[in-house]
Motif scaffolding. Structure first.
Motif, mmCIF file in Angstrom:
data_model
loop_
_atom_site.group_PDB
_atom_site.id
_atom_site.type_symbol
_atom_site.label_atom_id
_atom_site.label_comp_id
_atom_site.label_asym_id
_atom_site.label_seq_id
_atom_site.Cartn_x
_atom_site.Cartn_y
_atom_site.Cartn_z
ATOM 1 N N LEU A 703 -27.674 -37.745 91.647
ATOM 2 C CA LEU A 703 -28.537 -36.566 91.577
ATOM 3 C C LEU A 703 -27.881 -35.354 92.223
ATOM 4 N N PHE A 704 -27.080 -35.568 93.274
ATOM 5 C CA PHE A 704 -26.333 -34.441 93.834
ATOM 6 C C PHE A 704 -25.339 -33.909 92.813
ATOM 7 N N PHE A 705 -24.603 -34.831 92.175
ATOM 8 C CA PHE A 705 -23.645 -34.413 91.145
ATOM 9 C C PHE A 705 -24.353 -33.688 90.008
ATOM 10 N N ALA A 706 -25.531 -34.217 89.591
ATOM 11 C CA ALA A 706 -26.244 -33.612 88.462
ATOM 12 C C ALA A 706 -26.714 -32.205 88.806
ATOM 13 N N ALA A 707 -27.249 -32.025 90.010
ATOM 14 C CA ALA A 707 -27.693 -30.684 90.385
ATOM 15 C C ALA A 707 -26.515 -29.715 90.412
ATOM 16 N N ASP A 708 -25.387 -30.154 90.940
ATOM 17 C CA ASP A 708 -24.209 -29.290 90.972
ATOM 18 C C ASP A 708 -23.685 -29.020 89.572
ATOM 19 N N SER A 709 -23.720 -30.031 88.709
ATOM 20 C CA SER A 709 -23.243 -29.847 87.335
ATOM 21 C C SER A 709 -24.118 -28.855 86.577
ATOM 22 N N LEU A 710 -25.448 -28.988 86.715
ATOM 23 C CA LEU A 710 -26.343 -28.046 86.025
ATOM 24 C C LEU A 710 -26.151 -26.632 86.546
ATOM 25 N N SER A 711 -25.921 -26.498 87.850
ATOM 26 C CA SER A 711 -25.683 -25.166 88.402
ATOM 27 C C SER A 711 -24.386 -24.568 87.854
ATOM 28 N N CYS A 712 -23.335 -25.393 87.777
ATOM 29 C CA CYS A 712 -22.064 -24.897 87.220
ATOM 30 C C CYS A 712 -22.219 -24.512 85.755
ATOM 31 N N LEU A 713 -22.969 -25.330 85.004
ATOM 32 C CA LEU A 713 -23.175 -25.009 83.590
ATOM 33 C C LEU A 713 -23.974 -23.722 83.443
ATOM 34 N N GLN A 714 -24.945 -23.531 84.313
ATOM 35 C CA GLN A 714 -25.696 -22.276 84.272
ATOM 36 C C GLN A 714 -24.780 -21.088 84.542
ATOM 37 N N GLY A 715 -23.822 -21.267 85.466
ATOM 38 C CA GLY A 715 -22.863 -20.199 85.716
ATOM 39 C C GLY A 715 -21.960 -19.937 84.525
ATOM 40 N N LEU A 716 -21.618 -20.982 83.779
ATOM 41 C CA LEU A 716 -20.803 -20.779 82.578
ATOM 42 C C LEU A 716 -21.581 -20.064 81.491
ATOM 43 N N LEU A 717 -22.890 -20.352 81.399
ATOM 44 C CA LEU A 717 -23.704 -19.749 80.348
ATOM 45 C C LEU A 717 -24.183 -18.351 80.695
ATOM 46 N N SER A 718 -24.230 -18.006 81.978
ATOM 47 C CA SER A 718 -24.862 -16.751 82.385
ATOM 48 C C SER A 718 -24.252 -15.512 81.753
ATOM 49 N N PRO A 719 -22.937 -15.430 81.487
ATOM 50 C CA PRO A 719 -22.438 -14.206 80.868
ATOM 51 C C PRO A 719 -22.844 -14.033 79.421
ATOM 52 N N THR A 720 -23.348 -15.119 78.778
ATOM 53 C CA THR A 720 -23.577 -15.025 77.338
ATOM 54 C C THR A 720 -25.035 -15.166 76.946
ATOM 55 N N VAL A 721 -25.951 -15.354 77.923
ATOM 56 C CA VAL A 721 -27.362 -15.512 77.584
ATOM 57 C C VAL A 721 -28.169 -14.466 78.327
ATOM 58 N N ILE A 722 -29.396 -14.332 77.907
ATOM 59 C CA ILE A 722 -30.304 -13.408 78.572
ATOM 60 C C ILE A 722 -30.636 -13.955 79.947
ATOM 61 N N PRO A 723 -30.462 -13.180 80.985
ATOM 62 C CA PRO A 723 -30.742 -13.720 82.320
ATOM 63 C C PRO A 723 -32.202 -14.093 82.469
ATOM 64 N N ALA A 724 -32.454 -15.070 83.289
ATOM 65 C CA ALA A 724 -33.821 -15.517 83.549
ATOM 66 C C ALA A 724 -34.576 -14.429 84.282
ATOM 67 N N PRO A 725 -35.876 -14.349 84.067
ATOM 68 C CA PRO A 725 -36.657 -13.312 84.754
ATOM 69 C C PRO A 725 -36.605 -13.521 86.255
ATOM 70 N N PRO A 726 -36.648 -12.441 86.997
ATOM 71 C CA PRO A 726 -36.594 -12.583 88.464
ATOM 72 C C PRO A 726 -37.845 -13.263 88.970
ATOM 73 N N PRO A 727 -37.758 -13.872 90.123
ATOM 74 C CA PRO A 727 -38.958 -14.517 90.696
ATOM 75 C C PRO A 727 -40.011 -13.485 91.006
ATOM 76 N N PRO A 728 -41.249 -13.925 91.046
ATOM 77 C CA PRO A 728 -42.332 -12.974 91.311
ATOM 78 C C PRO A 728 -42.170 -12.308 92.664
ATOM 79 N N ILE A 729 -42.635 -11.054 92.715
ATOM 80 C CA ILE A 729 -42.523 -10.279 93.949
ATOM 81 C C ILE A 729 -43.487 -10.864 94.980
ATOM 82 N N PRO A 730 -43.024 -11.113 96.169
ATOM 83 C CA PRO A 730 -43.944 -11.657 97.195
ATOM 84 C C PRO A 730 -45.146 -10.746 97.378
ATOM 85 N N LEU A 731 -46.323 -11.392 97.527
ATOM 86 C CA LEU A 731 -47.555 -10.628 97.600
ATOM 87 C C LEU A 731 -47.629 -9.779 98.854
#
Length: 943
Positions: A703-731
């Motif tokens: 699970l540690f490897f999987a979390a790191d792998s998904l994070s790395c893949l997200q970094g590879l995809l980030s230049p070519t996809v629409i970025p995810a919406p920012p987290p909600p503004i704290p109330l």
């Protein structure tokens, strides 16, 4: 019946008086020798047979002062002996003055002259007197107090004089017995050596034929070998070879036992002189034969002698020719069996077997006799951990034996070597120069590892028949004699090297980029040196993946590199680099999660022992650089045509475990978008990885490897996809909105409420009918429709607690962001399931208040997934099952700035919360990785 008649000799006083008189007057001082000798003879016989042998008789004899006249008598008897002096080097002086100087002065009278004796009677009486006196003295010396007094009275030198002068077997036997008893005291033993008794005893070994006399002489030599200095002195004075020759002559059983016991003492800490004399005396063959003797004492002493001899390299080849290898292996195997002895008795045999590995001829015998399996058993035995460094050093001798290395690899040597790198075993015991390999005795023992490697190589060339002898290989090839040549000038064009006749005679220095010959010569050789050398040899195989690219081997190497107190050996770094640069190891790195392990341990600083605990161990810069370099090597292999085919085959045609491992590893070693897009997106590798999260983990760090792998893949995809919406503004960053419901709660509400809601607890909450009816279709139908509640002023709301009803009433009256939604949310660390927050969310959905649902979910995310929330809260939020909260959990887990440890712990919580229903978790993680907002229209991902 009449009592036995008492005689004068029954009195100890009478016997001592006769002994004192004889010592004072001399053996031939009286005219009537019959009246003088006969009482002395009877007194000595009575002392030997009755008084000394009685219980406490020796102590009484000493206490009554019997030792002084007894020693004086021996001095006079030695002076009166007619035998000629045969003094040798270091022998005692033979003159009468020297023999009598340590005793009391003789009484006046003519001294006896052996030369003037005309009849044989005096010599016969003298021998009888000596026999009896020496027997009494030898019996007395069995007790420590008598030994100390004899030494104090100077009784050692007369015994050495008798040994030198009286060449009669019975007298030599009793003298040697007395000296052997005296040698049991360390001080007396040194005096006997100083008196020159050793050469005389050695001469008796060849001159005497009587077995009893030989046993006494052998026992005396054994007792004289009480210290390393005395053992060396005995060997240098030639005491070992006559013993070996006697043993080779197949003596009677009693003498055989005495000989092997003496040789056992003399061979402790075996010196070169001892080994040479044993070999020249022809004792190696008889010793090997005696190893199967039916008598246990002979058998065990013989085996220990053979083990001691292995400390000398000059005798090990001959010992192997005589069959010593099989004997020692068999005995060690027996002692390690179920009915064998303890570890202490195995230690000399383990040392001997390891020393036998230093010569090529004995290594071959050991390999054929099953010695490799025995050594591997020692390495696996935790009780033998103290011997592990010695065993590993012995296995280095097989460095160039391909067959032996293959057998050792099949027996599982590599994981054991990797475990040795960071074990707690001590250093290998240092052996003397004489223990060095005797394959090339004309060479001096090298001081550097390079010279030892050259010697091993030359030994292997000769043992395999590639060279007839040392003369066929130029000594100039030795690194000791090869000064590094200056670097050649850069050629204008690259030329292919050719092996000509001159290249066989000209020493060459192999250089690798960044390493000079001087730097190679200074490479450290510590406790882990032998294990690393063997691992390096295994890594040079065409395909070392089966042995070295495994979890235990990689963990051992990485633990050594990152945990070494000083700089790690460059050899370990070269092993890792060699493995990652070998295309044959690529699939093994993928299957064993090796690439993910390299990144986690070296780049991120998370070792298997650090997970799942949050132990603070920051990654060092040099470790991070090493990890990035190794991953870059794997990237080169993965993006090559061979690597692309291998990864495609694994992902499409491999076993389910291999497919998951390939999908997990691809983000670490693939940088080409066309490759990872095709494998992970087009061919379903990403969904395969996500679906495996909720199945049993194939690796402790999966699970540690999987979390790191998904994070790395997200970094590879980030230049070519629409970025995810920012987290909600704290109330709490926005100014609070005015509360529209609070005016209804005062004592004089404005406007006045026209409706009250009744809760199950009996609490009445005021409300405005018009505002409530317009806020939700549910309340419009309830309050303004045809239901009975439309005509009621007190409307019941079932299944609501006050805390859950509070945000609903605020929302019905138009409050947005007034803080009422935070009231039912428990603080971090408390469960959300079954809480008032879950009740409020359920009520908001039941009353068709989507705005309130969103506001409550934002409040949950703010409190539990905000700055004060931790990874343990992610699973709690996910258990609520709200789609927006699930997406928020996925974004929190795979956020670009998240700590790798917290990311992995959050994923663990998500997997535990998801249980067997992996669909929502898979969709949420997939949406976050792909940068798609979950819940939007048309946002379902069907890849």
């Amino acid at each position: 019946m009449a009592a036995a008649k008492q005689t004068l000799t029954d009195s100890l006083s009478f016997c001592l008086a006769q002994l004192t008189a004889a010592a004072g007057e001399g053996l031939g001082g009286g005219k009537d020798t019959a009246t003088n000798e006969t009482p002395l003879g009877r007194a000595l016989l009575a002392l030997r047979t009755r008084h000394v042998k009685a219980a406490g008789g020796i102590e009484r004899f000493r206490a009554r002062g019997g030792l002084r006249p007894l020693l004086a008598l021996l001095r006079r008897a030695a002076a009166a002996d007619p035998a000629p002096s045969q003094a040798g080097p270091g022998s005692a002086p033979s003159s009468v003055e020297s023999a009598t100087s340590a005793g009391p002065a003789p009484s006046p009278g003519p001294a006896p002259s052996a030369a003037s004796s005309s009849t044989p009677s005096p010599p016969a009486r003298l021998r009888k007197t000596l026999d009896l006196a020496l027997s009494i003295l030898a019996n007395c010396c069995t007790e420590g107090a008598c030994r100390a007094e004899v030494r104090r009275l100077g009784g050692i030198l007369p015994l050495v004089t008798i040994l030198q002068c009286v060449k009669t077997d019975s007298i030599q036997n009793r003298t040697a017995r007395a000296l052997g008893n005296l040698a049991m005291e360390p001080e007396s033993c040194g005096d006997i050596h100083s008196a020159g008794a050793v050469p005389l005893l050695v001469d008796n070994l060849t001159a005497c034929q009587d077995s009893q006399c030989l046993q006494s002489v052998v026992r005396a030599l054994r007792n004289l070998a009480d210290s390393p200095q005395h053992r060396l002195a005995l060997a240098q004075q030639g005491a070992v070879r006559p013993l070996a020759e006697l043993l080779a002559a197949a003596p009677d059983p009693a003498l055989t036992l005495a000989l092997v016991r003496a040789l056992l003492e003399l061979s402790r800490g075996c010196s070169r002189a001892c080994a040479e004399q044993l070999s020249l005396g022809g004792a190696l063959g008889p010793l090997v034969s005696l190893a199967s003797h039916p008598k246990k004492a002979v058998r065990e002493a013989t085996i220990l002698i053979l083990a001691n001899l292995c400390a000398q390299g000059l005798v090990r080849p001959a010992l192997g020719n005589a069959g010593g290898v099989d004997v020692l292996l068999g005995e060690l195997r027996r002692r390690r069996g179920p009915n064998g002895a303890g570890p202490a008795s195995q230690q000399p045999l383990v040392r001997a077997v390891c020393l036998l590995c230093r010569e090529a001829i004995n290594r071959a015998r050991l390999r054929d006799a099953g010695g490799l399996e025995l050594l591997m058993g020692l390495l696996r035995d935790p009780r033998a951990s103290a011997w592990h460094p010695r065993v590993v050093a012995a296995l280095v001798g097989f460095l160039y034996d391909t067959g032996a290395l293959g057998r050792l690899q099949a027996l599982g040597l590599v994981p054991l070597l990797a475990g040795q790198l960071c074990g707690d075993a001590g250093d290998e015991e240092e052996e003397g120069r004489e223990a060095a390999s005797w394959d090339f005795p004309e060479e001096r023992t090298p001081d550097r590892a390079e010279a030892g490697s050259f010697r091993s190589l030359r030994s292997w060339l000769i043992s395999e028949g590639y060279a007839a002898g040392p003369g066929d290989i130029s000594p100039d090839w030795s690194p000791e004699r090869c000064p590094p040549p200056p670097p050649p000038p850069e050629p204008a064009e690259p030329t292919s090297p050719t092996l000509g006749p001159t290249s066989l005679r000209t020493p060459r220095t192999l250089r690798t980029p960044g390493r000079s010959p001087a730097a190679a010569a200074e490479e450290p050789w510590g406790r882990e040196g032998p294990a690393l050398l063997l691992l390096s040899r295994f890594s040079q195989a065409p395909d070392p993946s089966g042995a070295l690219v495994t979890g235990p081997a990689l963990c051992g190497l990485l633990a050594y590199v990152t945990g070494s107190p000083g700089p790690p050996s460059p050899r370990a770094l070269r092993i890792l680099a060699r493995l990652t640069c070998n295309p044959a190891c690529l699939e093994a790195f993928v299957r064993s999660y090796g690439a993910a392990l390299l990144r986690a341990w070296l780049v991120l600083g998370v070792a298997p022992d650090d997970w799942p605990s949050l132990r603070a161990r920051p990654a060092r810069r040099q470790h991070r650089e090493l990890g990035e370099m190794l991953l870059q090597n794997l990237t080169v292999q993965a993006e090559s045509p061979f690597g692309v085919g291998a990864l495609t085959h694994l992902l499409l045609s491999g076993s389910p475990e291999d497919r998951v491992a390939c999908a997990l590893t691809l983000p670490f070693i693939c940088r080409k978008p066309s490759l990872w897009r095709r494998l992970l997106l087009d061919q379903g590798g990403l969904r395969l990885l996500l679906s495996a999260l909720t199945r049993p983990a194939p690796h402790p760090l999966f699970l540690f490897f999987a979390a790191d792998s998904l994070s790395c893949l997200q970094g590879l995809l980030s230049p070519t996809v629409i970025p995810a919406p920012p987290p909600p503004i704290p109330l709490d960053l926005d100014p609070p909105s005015p509360c529209l419901y609070e005016p209804l709660l005062g004592p004089a509400p404005i406007p006045a409420p026209d409706l009250h809601f009744l809760l199950d607890s009996g609490l009445r909450l005021p409300a405005q009918r018009a505002a409530s009816a317009t806020a939700s279709p549910f309340f419009r139908a309830l309050l303004a429709g045809s239901f009975a509640e439309a005509q009621m002023d007190l409307v019941p709301l079932r299944g609501l607690s006050p805390s859950a009803a509070w945000p609903i009433l605020h929302h019905l009256h138009g409050c947005r962001g007034c803080g009422a939604a935070l009231r039912p949310i428990p603080p971090p660390g408390q469960p959300l399931l079954g809480s008032e927050a879950e009740e409020a969310l359920e009520a908001a959905g039941r009353f068709l208040l989507p705005g309130l649902e969103e506001e409550l979910e934002e409040a949950v995310g703010h409190i539990h997934l905000g700055p004060h929330g931790g990874p343990e809260s992610v699973g709690e939020v996910f258990r609520l099952g709200r789609p927006r909260l699930v997406a928020h959990c996925a974004r929190w887990t795979l956020g670009p700035g998240q700590c790798p440890r917290k990311r992995a712990l959050a994923l663990v919580g998500l997997v535990e919360a998801a249980g067997e229903e992996a669909g929502p978790l898979t969709e949420a993680l997939l949406a976050v990785v792909m940068g798609v907002e979950l819940g939007a229209k048309g946002s379902r991902l069907d890849w």
